[in-house]
Design a protein around this motif. Structure first.
Motif, PDB file in Angstrom:
ATOM      1  N   THR A   1      49.243 -18.978   3.956  1.00  0.00           N
ATOM      2  CA  THR A   1      50.646 -19.291   4.164  1.00  0.00           C
ATOM      3  C   THR A   1      50.773 -20.395   5.204  1.00  0.00           C
ATOM      4  OG1 THR A   1      50.858 -17.638   5.935  1.00  0.00           O
ATOM      5  CG2 THR A   1      51.269 -16.902   3.662  1.00  0.00           C
ATOM      6  N   LEU A   2      51.989 -20.831   5.449  1.00  0.00           N
ATOM      7  CA  LEU A   2      52.214 -21.743   6.564  1.00  0.00           C
ATOM      8  C   LEU A   2      51.833 -21.037   7.866  1.00  0.00           C
ATOM      9  CD1 LEU A   2      55.658 -23.345   5.662  1.00  0.00           C
ATOM     10  CD2 LEU A   2      53.417 -24.403   5.529  1.00  0.00           C
ATOM     11  N   PRO A   3      51.321 -21.765   8.852  1.00  0.00           N
ATOM     12  CA  PRO A   3      50.915 -21.104  10.104  1.00  0.00           C
ATOM     13  C   PRO A   3      52.108 -20.524  10.845  1.00  0.00           C
ATOM     14  CG  PRO A   3      50.820 -23.492  10.324  1.00  0.00           C
ATOM     15  CD  PRO A   3      51.089 -23.222   8.875  1.00  0.00           C
ATOM     16  N   TYR A   4      51.908 -19.344  11.389  1.00  0.00           N
ATOM     17  CA  TYR A   4      52.942 -18.712  12.203  1.00  0.00           C
ATOM     18  C   TYR A   4      52.678 -18.853  13.692  1.00  0.00           C
ATOM     19  CZ  TYR A   4      49.428 -14.992  12.132  1.00  0.00           C
ATOM     20  OH  TYR A   4      48.250 -14.279  12.224  1.00  0.00           O
ATOM     21  N   SER A   5      51.557 -19.482  14.048  1.00  0.00           N
ATOM     22  CA  SER A   5      51.243 -19.719  15.454  1.00  0.00           C
ATOM     23  C   SER A   5      50.356 -20.942  15.534  1.00  0.00           C
ATOM     24  CB  SER A   5      50.533 -18.505  16.063  1.00  0.00           C
ATOM     25  OG  SER A   5      50.173 -18.760  17.410  1.00  0.00           O
ATOM     26  N   GLU A   6      50.660 -21.828  16.458  1.00  0.00           N
ATOM     27  CA  GLU A   6      49.825 -23.000  16.651  1.00  0.00           C
ATOM     28  C   GLU A   6      48.504 -22.591  17.303  1.00  0.00           C
ATOM     29  OE1 GLU A   6      51.886 -25.916  18.864  1.00  0.00           O
ATOM     30  OE2 GLU A   6      53.366 -26.325  17.304  1.00  0.00           O
ATOM     31  N   SER A   7      47.502 -23.398  17.071  1.00  0.00           N
ATOM     32  CA  SER A   7      46.198 -23.067  17.615  1.00  0.00           C
ATOM     33  C   SER A   7      45.406 -24.337  17.847  1.00  0.00           C
ATOM     34  CB  SER A   7      45.452 -22.113  16.678  1.00  0.00           C
ATOM     35  OG  SER A   7      44.223 -21.707  17.245  1.00  0.00           O
ATOM     36  N   GLY A   8      44.177 -24.161  18.264  1.00  0.00           N
ATOM     37  CA  GLY A   8      43.277 -25.254  18.557  1.00  0.00           C
ATOM     38  C   GLY A   8      42.078 -24.677  19.281  1.00  0.00           C
ATOM     39  N   VAL A   9      40.991 -25.417  19.324  1.00  0.00           N
ATOM     40  CA  VAL A   9      39.766 -24.952  19.980  1.00  0.00           C
ATOM     41  C   VAL A   9      39.591 -25.719  21.273  1.00  0.00           C
ATOM     42  CG1 VAL A   9      37.275 -24.732  19.772  1.00  0.00           C
ATOM     43  CG2 VAL A   9      38.720 -24.345  17.784  1.00  0.00           C
ATOM     44  N   SER A  10      39.416 -24.986  22.364  1.00  0.00           N
ATOM     45  CA  SER A  10      39.222 -25.612  23.672  1.00  0.00           C
ATOM     46  C   SER A  10      38.124 -24.871  24.424  1.00  0.00           C
ATOM     47  CB  SER A  10      40.533 -25.616  24.466  1.00  0.00           C
ATOM     48  OG  SER A  10      40.406 -26.419  25.622  1.00  0.00           O
ATOM     49  N   MET A  11      37.895 -25.311  25.657  1.00  0.00           N
ATOM     50  CA  MET A  11      36.777 -24.786  26.447  1.00  0.00           C
ATOM     51  C   MET A  11      37.294 -24.236  27.772  1.00  0.00           C
ATOM     52  SD  MET A  11      33.314 -26.827  27.614  1.00  0.00           S
ATOM     53  CE  MET A  11      34.203 -28.067  28.571  1.00  0.00           C
ATOM     54  N   ILE A  12      36.713 -23.121  28.203  1.00  0.00           N
ATOM     55  CA  ILE A  12      37.067 -22.529  29.478  1.00  0.00           C
ATOM     56  C   ILE A  12      35.804 -22.443  30.321  1.00  0.00           C
ATOM     57  CG2 ILE A  12      36.718 -20.100  28.811  1.00  0.00           C
ATOM     58  CD1 ILE A  12      39.292 -19.503  30.355  1.00  0.00           C
ATOM     59  N   VAL A  13      35.920 -22.843  31.615  1.00  0.00           N
ATOM     60  CA  VAL A  13      34.763 -22.901  32.515  1.00  0.00           C
ATOM     61  C   VAL A  13      35.134 -22.280  33.855  1.00  0.00           C
ATOM     62  CG1 VAL A  13      33.787 -24.976  31.445  1.00  0.00           C
ATOM     63  CG2 VAL A  13      35.390 -25.202  33.344  1.00  0.00           C
ATOM     64  N   LEU A  14      34.103 -22.058  34.642  1.00  0.00           N
ATOM     65  CA  LEU A  14      34.278 -21.532  35.991  1.00  0.00           C
ATOM     66  C   LEU A  14      34.753 -22.655  36.911  1.00  0.00           C
ATOM     67  CD1 LEU A  14      33.730 -18.908  37.696  1.00  0.00           C
ATOM     68  CD2 LEU A  14      31.525 -19.940  38.287  1.00  0.00           C
ATOM     69  N   THR A  15      35.604 -22.326  37.895  1.00  0.00           N
ATOM     70  CA  THR A  15      36.097 -23.310  38.857  1.00  0.00           C
ATOM     71  C   THR A  15      35.409 -23.124  40.199  1.00  0.00           C
ATOM     72  OG1 THR A  15      37.932 -21.854  39.454  1.00  0.00           O
ATOM     73  CG2 THR A  15      38.341 -23.498  37.748  1.00  0.00           C
ATOM     74  N   GLU A  16      35.289 -24.239  40.952  1.00  0.00           N
ATOM     75  CA  GLU A  16      34.665 -24.241  42.272  1.00  0.00           C
ATOM     76  C   GLU A  16      35.594 -24.924  43.257  1.00  0.00           C
ATOM     77  OE1 GLU A  16      31.132 -26.411  41.559  1.00  0.00           O
ATOM     78  OE2 GLU A  16      30.112 -24.779  40.491  1.00  0.00           O
ATOM     79  N   ASP A  17      35.480 -24.514  44.563  1.00  0.00           N
ATOM     80  CA  ASP A  17      36.288 -25.142  45.610  1.00  0.00           C
ATOM     81  C   ASP A  17      35.799 -26.558  45.872  1.00  0.00           C
ATOM     82  OD1 ASP A  17      37.819 -22.923  45.936  1.00  0.00           O
ATOM     83  OD2 ASP A  17      36.571 -22.076  47.516  1.00  0.00           O
TER      84      ASP A  17
ATOM     85  N   SER B   1      48.457 -17.300  -5.712  1.00  0.00           N
ATOM     86  CA  SER B   1      49.339 -16.136  -5.624  1.00  0.00           C
ATOM     87  C   SER B   1      50.768 -16.589  -5.362  1.00  0.00           C
ATOM     88  CB  SER B   1      48.886 -15.202  -4.499  1.00  0.00           C
ATOM     89  OG  SER B   1      49.839 -14.172  -4.288  1.00  0.00           O
ATOM     90  N   PRO B   2      51.755 -16.102  -6.125  1.00  0.00           N
ATOM     91  CA  PRO B   2      53.152 -16.490  -5.863  1.00  0.00           C
ATOM     92  C   PRO B   2      53.653 -16.014  -4.501  1.00  0.00           C
ATOM     93  CG  PRO B   2      52.906 -15.489  -8.051  1.00  0.00           C
ATOM     94  CD  PRO B   2      51.629 -15.239  -7.321  1.00  0.00           C
ATOM     95  N   LEU B   3      52.985 -15.025  -3.922  1.00  0.00           N
ATOM     96  CA  LEU B   3      53.426 -14.526  -2.615  1.00  0.00           C
ATOM     97  C   LEU B   3      53.263 -15.565  -1.510  1.00  0.00           C
ATOM     98  CD1 LEU B   3      52.305 -10.790  -2.300  1.00  0.00           C
ATOM     99  CD2 LEU B   3      54.593 -11.719  -1.982  1.00  0.00           C
ATOM    100  N   VAL B   4      52.387 -16.532  -1.711  1.00  0.00           N
ATOM    101  CA  VAL B   4      52.142 -17.533  -0.663  1.00  0.00           C
ATOM    102  C   VAL B   4      53.416 -18.307  -0.355  1.00  0.00           C
ATOM    103  CG1 VAL B   4      50.847 -19.612  -0.074  1.00  0.00           C
ATOM    104  CG2 VAL B   4      49.698 -17.717  -1.222  1.00  0.00           C
ATOM    105  N   SER B   5      54.105 -18.777  -1.382  1.00  0.00           N
ATOM    106  CA  SER B   5      55.326 -19.556  -1.150  1.00  0.00           C
ATOM    107  C   SER B   5      56.433 -18.682  -0.569  1.00  0.00           C
ATOM    108  CB  SER B   5      55.791 -20.201  -2.460  1.00  0.00           C
ATOM    109  OG  SER B   5      56.031 -19.210  -3.450  1.00  0.00           O
ATOM    110  N   TYR B   6      56.575 -17.454  -1.066  1.00  0.00           N
ATOM    111  CA  TYR B   6      57.610 -16.563  -0.534  1.00  0.00           C
ATOM    112  C   TYR B   6      57.343 -16.235   0.942  1.00  0.00           C
ATOM    113  CZ  TYR B   6      59.710 -15.689  -5.124  1.00  0.00           C
ATOM    114  OH  TYR B   6      60.355 -15.818  -6.322  1.00  0.00           O
ATOM    115  N   MET B   7      56.095 -15.906   1.271  1.00  0.00           N
ATOM    116  CA  MET B   7      55.774 -15.546   2.655  1.00  0.00           C
ATOM    117  C   MET B   7      55.885 -16.758   3.574  1.00  0.00           C
ATOM    118  SD  MET B   7      55.203 -12.338   3.135  1.00  0.00           S
ATOM    119  CE  MET B   7      54.320 -12.360   4.687  1.00  0.00           C
TER     120      MET B   7
END
Length: 920
Positions: free
Chosen positions: A525-541, A749-755
């Motif tokens: 179906t059409l997306p119901y939430s935006e997304s994307g792939v990113s990176m998370i790292v440890l932080t230092e002072d 599936s016809p449900l794709v367009s309806y949903m």
């Protein structure tokens, strides 16, 4: 006189004329008519027109047709008294078997003009071909198969509706209840198979598809039919369309009732062949068909029709008249009218004169009101106009609406169609004696079973979160009811989605990412939430107390550009002030120091030297503005570095992690593993699968040696992780685009367009849609804690200021030099070389400009100091005054020269106290 007809023997007829072990009858009518005004010169003779009729008198349709055709002849002769009736028969063919050779004998020897029949579509194929070869018209009132088209055979006429005429009415019912899938059940005969392509095309036009087809051969016993029904039941299909004759259809519904498929939640549609109007069924079968919806041709009630029904009840054991009987009645009536119209008045054999062709053309041109409605042939067959929609309740077929090509479905015969499709028909009673519209099917929906990140999706004790809420809200937006059940699946997301392709699931609801390789076997179906792939790292002072932190606010390029601008501005000011301002004169080292001192002192606005040239003032105004902007920006940036706590990400580039051979974590079961291997070229040994938020925290906190350097995941999961652990980690690097989260269904599936439309309504409605992260406790702003030391203030940020300052300095310098050269270049010796002239110009430039306003003020002060002493003496003469003036001028020159020398040596003298030379 009405003849008696006898049975033929049982046999298998060559040429597929009929099926094995089926009883047949051959009925010949010799229609004898006297045409008024056409008589031979000697005696009146009756021309006989021989008509062959092929019926199965053991069937209900055949028996009904025999009675109706006999009544039709009686009624026609009664109404047309001028036509004499008579029914002589040929003794040679009163009893015979319907073999192919005997049919040829019927045409070639008996020389019939027309054949009515045969009764079934399978038999009609052979007879039509035989009639075409011998130019004998074949008229059928019961062979309704669409494959038997009069357009393909010029000697075939169908005085009935083609089965294909009803498909649009059936498709309209499917569309009215928004059913997306319909399972076809039909018999494996010419009658059953020929209609299926028309049904499939009509369903596609209303957005429905046919996922399964069940073909039932006529020879199937109860056990085999029940096995097929149980198979259909296992597919979770709920809407069925049955296209069968009454004999096989009756057996099917009795077994469907036994299989539990005539209960609530199921929907059954039947074609006109199973309507009691065409072929009545028994009371037991009607009891098993409760809740069935079907279509049948609309027959207007008339006095003639009522009379026919009453006469039929009195004269035979048949209690009613079906539509085939009415079509048989109208067929004989139309043939009699055609014979009268042709007006055969010759003793010559009719076949030799082409009577068959003449009768064919006469029948095609007929238009009259008959018992079944308007008799009008279009392209060789009866034109269908209106159909009734019926609902089987009790022992009757209750009419719940009508359909015609112009208005579509409507509750009343001549009523307008309702805009709301659900209101175009009266509410039917469905199987199970309910008015609730049965759903298309009961969907089995796969749900990913996960150890972590259950904050997005959870189904426990009717408790659901986010993605499930989106699904439930979208289902409420659908224009039809949707029945479903959830099933947990333990495995990867790719494995879960592949279950749809294997037809183990009808849909997948969860945090499934729309990825190109998944769309090969499912539709999203059409997306119901935006997304994307990113990176998370440890932080230092970061080290905010560094010894050289004062240099960090400005980039190296900006430092160098600023220094050069200071020097160039000081040089321009020196050039403009050197000839006019004594403070910019002196020994070379002092003048060089003045260039640097004056320009850099403007940085803190500590310059005390006065400028006397207007061009110098113009340049200085612009430069001071530039210095103001630079100092304010520098101060703000340095203050931020010294006062705000900063966090520095351990890594900012995924390539750096890859080069160093560090490990990277990903969410177990997601597509991120394939993304890291295929798109970012990571070694599989460097990838660590993680499940929960705690796993993320532990892996990152242990660092490169025992844990992971970074975790790559979709942005919603990383945001959720940062909600809990935002003080130690940050999201960095580029965000790789994905198409977001969507629900998955089978391909096409016809449900794709309806949903998809329902998701748009939900996500764009502020009253129903919510952002999951808005309901979570707020965490300290992560962006305020991340260091931005990398991008220091650069040259580009202040490029406009430097351009303005440079242009102002160059304009002032060029204008000054142009004025200077114009004043002194003509006074030079003409015989000098170019370089000698340049040297002389330089010497002139190093001299003071006595014409300047600054030096004129000094001269006026010298005259002011001489006037009081001379006033005590007698007024001089003219010559004395001239001498005195010349002496005073020399004295001032000497005084100024002496004053200048003192300035060069001591750097200071009082210009207001000139020393006069008394000798002059």
């Amino acid at each position: 006189m009405v003849p008696t007809y006898e049975n033929a023997k049982t046999s298998t007829i060559p040429g597929s004329l009929t099926m094995a072990n089926q009883k047949h009858f051959l009925w010949f009518i010799f229609i004898v008519m006297f045409i008024p005004g056409i008589e031979p010169s000697t005696t009146k003779e009756v021309i006989r027109v021989l008509v062959g009729v092929v019926l199965n008198l053991k069937s209900s349709v055949g028996a009904m047709a025999e009675n109706c055709m006999t009544m039709a002849l009686d009624d026609f002769y009664a109404k047309h008294a001028h036509i004499k009736q008579g029914f002589p028969f040929s003794p040679a063919i009163q009893r015979m078997m319907l073999f192919q050779q005997q049919l040829k004998h019927l045409i070639n020897i008996e020389r019939v003009s027309v054949i009515i029949g045969p009764q079934s579509s399978a038999e009609a194929k052979f007879v039509i071909e035989l009639g075409r070869r011998n130019h004998v018209p074949i008229i059928s009132f019961s062979a309704t198969s669409p494959s038997l088209s009069p357009s393909n055979s010029s000697f075939f006429i169908r005085t009935a509706f083609s089965d294909s005429a009803q498909v649009e009415a059936i498709a309209a019912i499917v569309g009215a209840y928004s059913w997306l899938e319909v399972v076809l059940i039909y018999e494996d005969t010419e009658y059953g198979n020929s209609l299926i392509p028309f049904l499939v095309d009509a369903f596609q036009k209303v957005g429905a598809r046919v996922p399964h087809r069940s073909v039932i051969p006529p020879h199937y016993n109860d056990r085999e039919i029940l096995k097929e029904l149980n198979h259909l039941k296992s597919t979770r299909a709920r809407i069925f369309l049955v296209h069968m004759t009454a004999f096989l259809g009756s057996k099917l519904f009795l077994l469907a009732n036994k299989a539990g498929m005539m209960t609530e939640g199921y929907g059954w549609i039947v074609t006109e062949g199973l309507s009691t109007l065409l072929d009545p069924v028994g009371s037991r079968t009607m009891d098993s068909m409760q809740g069935v919806v079907g279509v049948r041709p609309y027959i207007p009630m008339s006095k003639e029709l009522e009379d026919l029904v009453l006469r039929m009840k009195r004269s035979s054991k048949i209690t009613g008249v079906n539509l085939f009987g009415l079509w048989a009645y109208d067929t004989v009536w139309a043939l009699a009218m055609a014979v009268e119209k042709v007006g055969i008045a010759s003793r010559v054999d009719p076949a030799s004169l082409g009577t068959g062709q003449n009768l064919l053309e006469a029948i095609l041109d007929l238009k009259f009101e008959n018992l079944s409605g308007n008799f009008r042939l279009v392209k060789g067959q009866l034109e269908a106009s209106t159909f009734e929609v019926f609902n089987v309740i009790g022992g009757k077929e209750r009419i719940i609406g009508y359909w015609n090509q112009k208005k579509g479905l409507s509750r009343k015969l001549n009523g307008a169609a309702d805009l709301d499709k659900r209101k175009t028909l009266e509410k039917p009673i469905w199987p199970g004696y309910t008015t609730d519209i049965p759903p298309t099917k009961k969907l089995k929906i796969g749900v990913p079973l996960k150890q972590g990140f259950n904050e997005f999706l959870k189904f426990e004790n009717n408790h659901h979160i986010f993605f499930a809420d989106i699904f439930f809200a979208a289902v409420k937006q659908l224009p039809f009811s949707l029945s479903y059940e959830f099933s947990n699946f333990l495995g990867t997301y790719d494995e879960l989605l592949y279950q749809i392709y294997l037809q183990k699931y009808d849909a997948v609801v969860g945090d499934t990412t729309i990825v190109a390789n998944r769309s090969i076997y499912v539709d999203f179906t059409l997306p119901y939430s935006e997304s994307g792939v990113s990176m998370i790292v440890l932080t230092e002072d970061s080290e905010s107390n560094s010894l050289w932190i004062f240099l960090k606010p400005l980039s190296l390029g900006l430092w160098l550009t600023t220094g050069i601008a200071f020097i160039l501005t000081g040089f321009v000011i020196w050039v403009l002030e050197h000839r006019e301002n004594t403070e910019f004169r002196g020994p070379p080292q002092q003048q060089l120091g003045m260039i640097f001192w004056f320009s850099f002192s403007t940085l803190v606005f500590a310059h005390r030297e006065k400028v006397v040239n207007n061009w110098s003032r113009f340049v200085l105004i612009v430069w001071v503005f530039v210095v103001l902007i630079l100092t304010q920006s520098y101060t703000a940036s340095l203050a931020s570095m010294l006062t705000v706590q900063k966090l520095q990400p351990a890594f900012t580039d995924i390539k750096e992690i890859q080069r160093n051979g560090y490990k990277v974590g990903y969410q177990n079961g997601s597509f991120i593993k394939g993304f890291l291997i295929e798109h970012l070229n990571f070694d599989v040994t460097k990838l660590v699968p993680l499940e929960t938020i705690s796993d993320y925290h532990n892996a990152l906190s242990r660092g490169n040696k025992n844990g992971v350097a970074a975790i790559l995941d979709e942005v919603p999961y990383l945001k959720l992780f940062l909600k809990a652990k935002c003080s130690k980690y940050t999201m960095v690097g580029p965000t790789y685009k994905t198409d977001g989260f969507g629900f998955a269904f089978p391909i096409r599936s016809p449900l794709v367009s309806y949903m998809s439309r329902a998701i748009l309504n939900v996500t764009q409605d502020k009253n129903t849609y919510f952002d999951y992260f808005d309901n979570k406790p707020a965490c300290e702003d992560q962006t305020a804690k991340i260091s931005s030391e990398g991008p220091s203030l650069g040259v580009y940020s202040f490029g406009g200021l430097f351009i303005i300052a440079g242009v102002a300095s160059m304009v002032a310098l060029l204008m000054y030099m142009y004025h200077f050269l114009c004043s002194h270049w003509p006074a030079l010796r003409t015989e000098s070389t170019f370089w000698e002239k340049l040297v002389e110009v330089a010497k002139h430039f190093d001299k003071k400009d006595l014409t300047s306003h600054q030096f004129k003020r000094r001269e006026s002060r010298v005259h002011a100091s001489d006037t009081p002493d001379e006033g005590l003496a007698a007024p001089p003469g003219a010559n004395d005054m001239q001498n005195n003036s010349a002496g005073t001028h020399i004295t001032v020159e000497n005084n100024l020269g002496h004053d200048e020398n003192e300035n060069l040596s001591s750097g200071h003298t009082d210009s207001s106290m000139p020393v006069l030379d008394s000798s002059s």
